[in-house]
Design a protein around this motif. Sequence first.
Motif, PDB file in Angstrom:
ATOM      1  N   PRO A  54       7.015  36.560  26.495  1.00  0.00           N
ATOM      2  CA  PRO A  54       8.056  36.061  27.403  1.00  0.00           C
ATOM      3  C   PRO A  54       8.545  37.164  28.328  1.00  0.00           C
ATOM      4  N   GLY A  55       9.104  36.765  29.461  1.00  0.00           N
ATOM      5  CA  GLY A  55       9.682  37.741  30.382  1.00  0.00           C
ATOM      6  C   GLY A  55      10.788  38.536  29.721  1.00  0.00           C
ATOM      7  N   LEU A  56      10.985  39.754  30.194  1.00  0.00           N
ATOM      8  CA  LEU A  56      11.923  40.678  29.568  1.00  0.00           C
ATOM      9  C   LEU A  56      13.208  40.816  30.377  1.00  0.00           C
ATOM     10  N   LEU A  57      14.280  41.177  29.683  1.00  0.00           N
ATOM     11  CA  LEU A  57      15.574  41.417  30.289  1.00  0.00           C
ATOM     12  C   LEU A  57      15.838  42.914  30.334  1.00  0.00           C
ATOM     13  N   ALA A 109       9.864  42.822  33.595  1.00  0.00           N
ATOM     14  CA  ALA A 109      11.217  42.261  33.653  1.00  0.00           C
ATOM     15  C   ALA A 109      11.225  41.006  34.522  1.00  0.00           C
ATOM     16  N   THR A 110      11.842  39.956  34.000  1.00  0.00           N
ATOM     17  CA  THR A 110      12.053  38.739  34.783  1.00  0.00           C
ATOM     18  C   THR A 110      13.541  38.418  34.894  1.00  0.00           C
ATOM     19  N   ALA A 111      14.372  39.219  34.228  1.00  0.00           N
ATOM     20  CA  ALA A 111      15.816  39.025  34.273  1.00  0.00           C
ATOM     21  C   ALA A 111      16.503  40.382  34.235  1.00  0.00           C
ATOM     22  N   LEU A 112      17.670  40.441  34.849  1.00  0.00           N
ATOM     23  CA  LEU A 112      18.466  41.663  34.823  1.00  0.00           C
ATOM     24  C   LEU A 112      19.917  41.285  34.559  1.00  0.00           C
ATOM     25  N   ALA A 113      20.664  42.257  34.047  1.00  0.00           N
ATOM     26  CA  ALA A 113      22.053  41.995  33.692  1.00  0.00           C
ATOM     27  C   ALA A 113      22.957  43.030  34.315  1.00  0.00           C
ATOM     28  N   GLY A 114      24.209  42.635  34.490  1.00  0.00           N
ATOM     29  CA  GLY A 114      25.219  43.554  34.987  1.00  0.00           C
ATOM     30  C   GLY A 114      25.760  43.145  36.336  1.00  0.00           C
ATOM     31  N   ALA A 165       8.601  29.114  33.638  1.00  0.00           N
ATOM     32  CA  ALA A 165       7.386  29.888  33.359  1.00  0.00           C
ATOM     33  C   ALA A 165       7.621  31.333  33.762  1.00  0.00           C
ATOM     34  N   ASP A 166       8.329  32.064  32.897  1.00  0.00           N
ATOM     35  CA  ASP A 166       8.614  33.487  33.090  1.00  0.00           C
ATOM     36  C   ASP A 166       7.948  34.248  31.952  1.00  0.00           C
ATOM     37  N   PHE A 167       6.954  35.081  32.274  1.00  0.00           N
ATOM     38  CA  PHE A 167       6.285  35.847  31.221  1.00  0.00           C
ATOM     39  C   PHE A 167       5.575  37.049  31.812  1.00  0.00           C
ATOM     40  N   ALA A 168       5.112  37.916  30.909  1.00  0.00           N
ATOM     41  CA  ALA A 168       4.412  39.129  31.323  1.00  0.00           C
ATOM     42  C   ALA A 168       3.218  39.353  30.408  1.00  0.00           C
ATOM     43  N   VAL A 169       2.248  40.084  30.919  1.00  0.00           N
ATOM     44  CA  VAL A 169       1.052  40.424  30.148  1.00  0.00           C
ATOM     45  C   VAL A 169       0.941  41.939  30.078  1.00  0.00           C
ATOM     46  N   PHE A 170       0.706  42.460  28.865  1.00  0.00           N
ATOM     47  CA  PHE A 170       0.620  43.896  28.654  1.00  0.00           C
ATOM     48  C   PHE A 170      -0.733  44.289  28.087  1.00  0.00           C
ATOM     49  N   GLY A 182       6.214  51.740  26.915  1.00  0.00           N
ATOM     50  CA  GLY A 182       5.073  52.579  27.248  1.00  0.00           C
ATOM     51  C   GLY A 182       3.782  51.841  27.520  1.00  0.00           C
ATOM     52  N   ALA A 183       3.673  50.576  27.096  1.00  0.00           N
ATOM     53  CA  ALA A 183       2.446  49.816  27.353  1.00  0.00           C
ATOM     54  C   ALA A 183       2.394  49.415  28.826  1.00  0.00           C
ATOM     55  N   ALA A 184       1.209  49.455  29.394  1.00  0.00           N
ATOM     56  CA  ALA A 184       1.050  49.105  30.809  1.00  0.00           C
ATOM     57  C   ALA A 184       1.192  47.600  30.995  1.00  0.00           C
ATOM     58  N   CYS A 185       2.046  47.210  31.940  1.00  0.00           N
ATOM     59  CA  CYS A 185       2.189  45.800  32.292  1.00  0.00           C
ATOM     60  C   CYS A 185       1.066  45.447  33.268  1.00  0.00           C
ATOM     61  N   LEU A 186       0.295  44.415  32.916  1.00  0.00           N
ATOM     62  CA  LEU A 186      -0.821  43.988  33.756  1.00  0.00           C
ATOM     63  C   LEU A 186      -0.402  42.957  34.787  1.00  0.00           C
ATOM     64  N   ALA A 187       0.572  42.116  34.418  1.00  0.00           N
ATOM     65  CA  ALA A 187       0.997  41.043  35.320  1.00  0.00           C
ATOM     66  C   ALA A 187       2.363  40.530  34.897  1.00  0.00           C
ATOM     67  N   THR A 188       3.119  40.057  35.886  1.00  0.00           N
ATOM     68  CA  THR A 188       4.397  39.401  35.633  1.00  0.00           C
ATOM     69  C   THR A 188       4.405  38.092  36.404  1.00  0.00           C
ATOM     70  N   VAL A 189       4.777  37.018  35.702  1.00  0.00           N
ATOM     71  CA  VAL A 189       4.875  35.689  36.296  1.00  0.00           C
ATOM     72  C   VAL A 189       6.337  35.267  36.225  1.00  0.00           C
ATOM     73  N   LEU A 190       6.880  34.837  37.345  1.00  0.00           N
ATOM     74  CA  LEU A 190       8.287  34.480  37.444  1.00  0.00           C
ATOM     75  C   LEU A 190       8.390  33.109  38.101  1.00  0.00           C
TER      76      LEU A 190
END
Length: 199
Positions: A54-57, A109-114, A165-170, A182-190
């Motif tokens: 899932p997408g990260l915050l 990251a697909t979400a941010l806070a603050g 459909a918010d997710f990422a591939v590492f 530290g893992a390389a993000c290959l793709a982010t879908v938002l």
Amino acid sequence: MPTLHRARLLHTGTRTLRDAAVLVDGATVTAIGPYAALADGPARVRDWPGVLVPGLLNPHAAWLLEHAYHPDPREELGDHPLPPPAGLTDGQWGGSARRGLQRLLGHGATALAGPLHRPAVRTATARSGLRHLPGPDTGPGPLDPLAGRPLANAVHRPLAVGAAADFAVFAAATVEELDGGGAACLATVLGGRLVYRRA
């Protein structure tokens, strides 16, 4: 046309499946399950190596966008956040924020806070599509939402049928490799859109 995102490992936030896929139609997840069970329908297939999660915050994103400067590659200052130069205009803050948002997407990251106080930063964030959540300013922190945190604490919300459909591939062989960052993000879908793909 729907898109079927296939991965060696798919972690929904609550369970992990091998050789599984997420079917996306528009901005919504319409099915999750074994690839073989979902591959019969009419869909474009994106085959990803590694782990789909899932997408990260990022809880430090407000500080990263409002109190740090993200240099333009032409400045040859690297791609890490820097103390902002004195006297940045609203336009320069907006440019910095756009680059920072792209770098956040490049970490899954697909979400941010603050709180976001600068109008140019609010505008850039709204146009990026990243989910902006209310919350306190947590202060300085890394671009990588997983740095120093387990995956379970960094997930914005689990992947589920009917949800965005918010997710990422590492690039990782196991889900556990993502803990701590530290893992390389290959793709982010938002919202169903491929918004970042590692070159």
